[in-house]
Design an enzyme around this catalytic site. Structure first.
Site, mmCIF file in Angstrom:
data_model
loop_
_atom_site.group_PDB
_atom_site.id
_atom_site.type_symbol
_atom_site.label_atom_id
_atom_site.label_comp_id
_atom_site.label_asym_id
_atom_site.label_seq_id
_atom_site.Cartn_x
_atom_site.Cartn_y
_atom_site.Cartn_z
ATOM 1 N N CYS A 48 0.855 -1.197 0.000
ATOM 2 C CA CYS A 48 0.000 0.000 0.000
ATOM 3 C C CYS A 48 0.889 1.245 0.000
ATOM 4 O O CYS A 48 1.953 1.272 0.584
ATOM 5 C CB CYS A 48 -0.938 0.099 1.180
ATOM 6 S SG CYS A 48 -2.056 -1.291 1.332
ATOM 7 N N ARG A 77 3.420 0.225 -5.305
ATOM 8 C CA ARG A 77 3.290 -0.462 -4.021
ATOM 9 C C ARG A 77 2.001 -1.264 -3.911
ATOM 10 O O ARG A 77 1.811 -2.017 -2.955
ATOM 11 C CB ARG A 77 3.336 0.567 -2.895
ATOM 12 C CG ARG A 77 4.604 1.379 -2.856
ATOM 13 C CD ARG A 77 4.458 2.500 -1.869
ATOM 14 N NE ARG A 77 4.333 1.987 -0.533
ATOM 15 C CZ ARG A 77 5.347 1.788 0.297
ATOM 16 N NH1 ARG A 77 6.568 2.063 -0.093
ATOM 17 N NH2 ARG A 77 5.156 1.324 1.497
ATOM 18 N N TRP A 125 -2.892 -2.538 -1.788
ATOM 19 C CA TRP A 125 -2.643 -3.939 -2.121
ATOM 20 C C TRP A 125 -3.454 -4.727 -1.108
ATOM 21 O O TRP A 125 -3.182 -4.707 0.085
ATOM 22 C CB TRP A 125 -1.162 -4.262 -1.990
ATOM 23 C CG TRP A 125 -0.782 -5.595 -2.566
ATOM 24 C CD1 TRP A 125 -0.450 -5.867 -3.855
ATOM 25 C CD2 TRP A 125 -0.693 -6.842 -1.860
ATOM 26 N NE1 TRP A 125 -0.161 -7.195 -3.998
ATOM 27 C CE2 TRP A 125 -0.298 -7.826 -2.800
ATOM 28 C CE3 TRP A 125 -0.905 -7.227 -0.546
ATOM 29 C CZ2 TRP A 125 -0.107 -9.157 -2.464
ATOM 30 C CZ3 TRP A 125 -0.729 -8.561 -0.206
ATOM 31 C CH2 TRP A 125 -0.324 -9.513 -1.160
ATOM 32 N N ASN A 151 -1.780 1.405 6.052
ATOM 33 C CA ASN A 151 -0.922 0.440 5.374
ATOM 34 C C ASN A 151 -0.474 -0.571 6.418
ATOM 35 O O ASN A 151 0.047 -0.173 7.457
ATOM 36 C CB ASN A 151 0.287 1.163 4.769
ATOM 37 C CG ASN A 151 1.368 0.201 4.292
ATOM 38 O OD1 ASN A 151 1.098 -0.955 3.997
ATOM 39 N ND2 ASN A 151 2.596 0.686 4.221
ATOM 40 N N GLY A 152 -0.701 -1.848 6.186
ATOM 41 C CA GLY A 152 -0.277 -2.870 7.147
ATOM 42 C C GLY A 152 -1.424 -3.802 7.475
ATOM 43 O O GLY A 152 -2.401 -3.886 6.737
ATOM 44 N N GLU A 534 15.979 -18.101 -11.234
ATOM 45 C CA GLU A 534 15.589 -16.697 -11.386
ATOM 46 C C GLU A 534 14.959 -16.451 -12.763
ATOM 47 O O GLU A 534 13.974 -15.720 -12.884
ATOM 48 C CB GLU A 534 16.818 -15.796 -11.160
ATOM 49 C CG GLU A 534 16.620 -14.317 -11.446
ATOM 50 C CD GLU A 534 15.607 -13.628 -10.545
ATOM 51 O OE1 GLU A 534 15.033 -14.281 -9.661
ATOM 52 O OE2 GLU A 534 15.364 -12.427 -10.752
ATOM 53 N N LYS A 538 11.169 -14.966 -13.233
ATOM 54 C CA LYS A 538 10.848 -13.756 -14.010
ATOM 55 C C LYS A 538 9.731 -14.058 -15.011
ATOM 56 O O LYS A 538 8.804 -13.269 -15.179
ATOM 57 C CB LYS A 538 12.078 -13.235 -14.773
ATOM 58 C CG LYS A 538 13.168 -12.624 -13.949
ATOM 59 C CD LYS A 538 12.832 -11.279 -13.346
ATOM 60 C CE LYS A 538 12.229 -11.392 -11.994
ATOM 61 N NZ LYS A 538 13.080 -11.329 -10.823
ATOM 62 N N GLU A 541 6.302 -14.542 -13.211
ATOM 63 C CA GLU A 541 5.651 -13.410 -12.558
ATOM 64 C C GLU A 541 5.222 -12.322 -13.526
ATOM 65 O O GLU A 541 4.235 -11.645 -13.259
ATOM 66 C CB GLU A 541 6.503 -12.843 -11.412
ATOM 67 C CG GLU A 541 7.806 -12.222 -11.813
ATOM 68 C CD GLU A 541 8.606 -11.744 -10.604
ATOM 69 O OE1 GLU A 541 8.013 -11.409 -9.568
ATOM 70 O OE2 GLU A 541 9.843 -11.692 -10.713
ATOM 71 N N HIS A 557 16.531 -37.402 -13.046
ATOM 72 C CA HIS A 557 15.856 -37.923 -11.850
ATOM 73 C C HIS A 557 14.374 -37.578 -11.859
ATOM 74 O O HIS A 557 13.713 -37.677 -10.832
ATOM 75 C CB HIS A 557 16.537 -37.384 -10.591
ATOM 76 C CG HIS A 557 17.973 -37.785 -10.503
ATOM 77 N ND1 HIS A 557 18.375 -39.039 -10.120
ATOM 78 C CD2 HIS A 557 19.111 -37.110 -10.818
ATOM 79 C CE1 HIS A 557 19.697 -39.121 -10.166
ATOM 80 N NE2 HIS A 557 20.165 -37.955 -10.606
#
Ligand code: F6R
Length: 665
Positions: A48, A77, A125, A151-152, A534, A538, A541, A557
């Site tokens: 947020c 954010r 968010w 926020n939180g 990584e 990428k 996401e 395997h």
């Protein structure tokens, strides 16, 4: 840059450093007169975005325009909803809309709000409650006189909600935040002072919060509070600002005050007062933000992510600068650990999440090789809850771009409680994790805005190398000429990264051709394994493509069963000049998947001809020593994901369901 000679001082573009002496008064009348010369790059990140503005008591359009501009800069954010509340002559006026800021702007254009003296704004968010208009912030008190943003997460909100509801208030949202608006309004009615009301209510809250509130009875005032979530104050001339980070007000002032834990701030046009949880005055530290607002804009690229990929030579170069003293010995930015303690460390545990954890995996290979100390790498959220074996001989290395990731912060606290020393590697000066750590090594990547981390990753790897060399020097594993030789090699990395960036056109063509694929596998070995992980992250996401990274040796395997006609496999090939025939083994893996119908994209060094017969496509990287190779080999994978997501028409900078920093567990 020649790192064999004494490097120049810390980077100007993202300089950090804090004047030790605090400003002398708790009341910041005419704040600029009190300015202490200080320089500090800061961009605190959390879920947020929060902005606040207080101007003169003559109402104007400025509060709303400053709030909207701040929200635009903070949208990275969170972007589930956006809202503003204004202190106007007609009382508190509020507008909020689900979805991106554009929806709020459109609504304000169709149906404008009146001129105001103060504004608070929020970009969300979602945590408690779906991303809807009702759950968007601000939240109003029952009488509509008070507006609050948060926020939180308020962890004891269920009990507080029951209390509020039992007093006859009908809540309009599912959020934990609205409850605080009602509690605050009730406290204000009882006490008649918004600051004192905020202090009383904050004391009842458990969890993490930044709160800002306005009330129609005090139209020239914003009151704020913070615990475990960031809040900074911007000092203006006849106006003042508040923000989750300085990006919220950077185009209006560069003079900022740092809010400490559990503090309450009362801001008017020409006064800022801060108190602690007991009501005692506090003198916050003042600093000057010296990164350029232009660092936070796209600089000619289509997306922040593309810009930040291109920032990487500078991010690595800047992270390397100013690390050695006049004798050539490496040093940390902040060291509150005795050197004798570091010499006696017998285990290193790297804790981090996501991309930062992959930087930790690279660190393991380098630090174990250079320092001969066992290094474990663990996701912070797993570490925290598995009763880890940690003691005073354990060095915990916490890697976090934002310095605010709650999982990592909780793991840091847990490690310290067990007696471990904690060293933070962080990109955000003065964030919570470095503040709570015993030592800090800052990365100098500059503000990273795109949700998907790129330049911070390279800077984190660079900082891990520096840490390895620092420990090797301290513990006598290397002579100074050996560390300097490696530093000289590191100093060449920015130009090698640039060489990879120069091949962007080729990578973009490949990415566009493959924009229709629905699955990509990544293989790597040794330090190429975290690079493969990584690369897969990428792609997941930002391109929403199923992608998995595997250790190439693991292929037989199990994962090889996934290979089918046309399956795209990206293989990170180690240097043919490296040890242990790793190169030959990975080339065999390419043959194995190709024989089963895979389309192979190979990341290989310049001059490595062995891969050519088995590669459908080659992304070339310059020659480097094996341990340093991730700094170049991950770059084509970042470009590939970025360009493929762009080709699919996706929002590269703000992928669905994600926020820049995860400040809840
Ligand atoms: C992925 C990404 C995340 C972060 C992770 C940790 O692109 O950005 O995986 O790396 O959330 O964030 P920090 O480094 O801020 O602790």
């Amino acid at each position: 840059m020649d790192a064999a000679t004494a490097p120049p001082p810390s980077p100007a573009r993202w300089r950090v450093g804090l004047e030790q002496s605090p400003v002398s008064s708790v009341t910041f009348r005419h704040a600029r007169e009190h300015r202490v010369k200080a320089c500090r790059g800061i961009i605190l990140k959390g879920m947020c975005g929060i902005v606040g503005y207080v101007g003169p008591l003559t109402p104007s359009d400025r509060p709303l325009s400053v709030a909207l501009e701040g929200l635009a800069r903070l949208e990275y954010r969170g972007y589930d909803s956006a809202g503003v509340a204004l202190a106007t002559p007609d009382g508190v006026q509020m507008r909020k809309k689900a979805g991106k800021l554009k929806n709020l702007r459109d609504s304000l254009e169709t149906d404008p709000l009146p001129a105001a003296t103060a504004a608070i704004g929020h970009t969300r968010w979602a945590t408690h409650g779906a991303p809807s208009d009702e759950n968007a912030h601000p939240h109003l008190s029952a009488d509509g006189k008070l507006a609050l943003i948060h926020n939180g997460i308020i962890e004891n909100f269920a009990a507080l909600r029951a209390e509020v509801e039992s007093s006859g208030v009908r809540l309009r949202s599912e959020t934990d935040s609205e409850v605080v608006a009602h509690l605050l309004a009730r406290a204000f009615d009882a006490i008649g002072d918004l600051t004192e009301a905020m202090r009383t209510v904050s004391a009842r809250l458990q969890g993490a919060y930044t709160l800002l509130a306005i009330h129609e009875d005090v139209p020239g005032v914003i009151v704020g509070a913070r615990r475990n979530s960031p809040l900074v104050i911007g000092l203006g001339e006849g106006e003042n600002f508040l923000g989750s980070d300085v990006a919220a007000f950077i185009s209006h002032t560069r003079t900022a005050l740092e809010m400490g834990q559990d503090q309450i701030v009362t801001v008017s046009a020409d006064e800022v007062r801060v108190i602690d949880a007991d009501g005692a005055p506090v003198t916050p530290r003042e600093y000057t933000v010296d990164w350029d607002a232009s660092a936070a804009v796209k600089g000619g690229f289509d997306t922040f992510m593309a810009k930040e990929i291109h920032d990487q030579p500078a991010a690595v170069g800047d992270t390397l600068l100013g690390r050695a003293d006049e004798t050539g010995r490496l040093r940390l930015d902040e060291a509150r650990i005795d050197e004798s303690v570091l010499r006696s460390v017998d285990t290193i545990i790297v804790i981090a999440c996501g991309t930062a954890a992959y930087a930790g995996h690279v660190a393991k290979y380098a630090i174990e090789h250079w320092c001969r100390i066992p290094v474990e790498v663990e996701l912070a959220h797993e570490f925290r809850y598995r009763d880890p074996i940690v003691n005073e001989k354990t060095l915990v290395v916490a890697i976090s771009q934002s310095g605010e990731t709650m999982d990592t912060l909780m793991a840091v606290r847990h490690a310290r409680e067990q007696g471990a020393q904690v060293l933070a590697i962080c990109n955000t000066y003065g964030a919570t994790i470095p503040r709570e750590a015993d030592a800090v090594l800052y990365t100098h990547a500059g503000p990273e805005v795109a949700v998907a981390s790129t330049k911070a990753f390279l800077a984190q790897i660079t900082a891990c190398y520096l840490l390895g060399l620092y420990l090797a020097q301290l513990r006598g594993n290397m002579f100074i000429d050996e560390t300097q030789a490696l530093l000289a090699e590191l100093a060449e990395m920015p130009s090698k990264i640039q060489e990879v960036l120069d091949t962007e056109g080729h990578i973009t063509d490949v990415a566009r051709d493959l924009s229709g694929v629905d699955s990509v596998l990544f293989l790597g070995r040794h330090v190429g394994f975290p690079v493969a992980l990584e690369g897969a992250l990428k792609l997941k996401e930002i391109a929403y493509i199923h992608a998995e990274g595997f250790a190439a040796g693991e292929l037989k395997h199990g994962p090889i069963a996934l290979i089918d006609q046309g399956q795209v496999v990206i293989i990170v090939v180690p240097s043919p000049r490296g040890r242990d025939q790793l190169h030959a083994k990975v080339v065999s893996n390419i043959q194995e998947v190709r024989a089963r119908g895979a389309r192979t994209i190979v990341v290989a060094e310049e001059g490595d001809d062995n891969v050519e017969p088995y590669a459908d496509v080659i992304f070339r990287v310059p020659q480097t020593s094996t341990l340093l190779a991730p700094l170049v080999s991950v770059v084509p994978l970042q470009i590939f994901a970025c360009q493929l997501a762009s080709a699919k028409g996706l929002d590269v900078d703000q992928p669905r369901n994600l926020a820049k920093s995860v400040t809840v567990e």
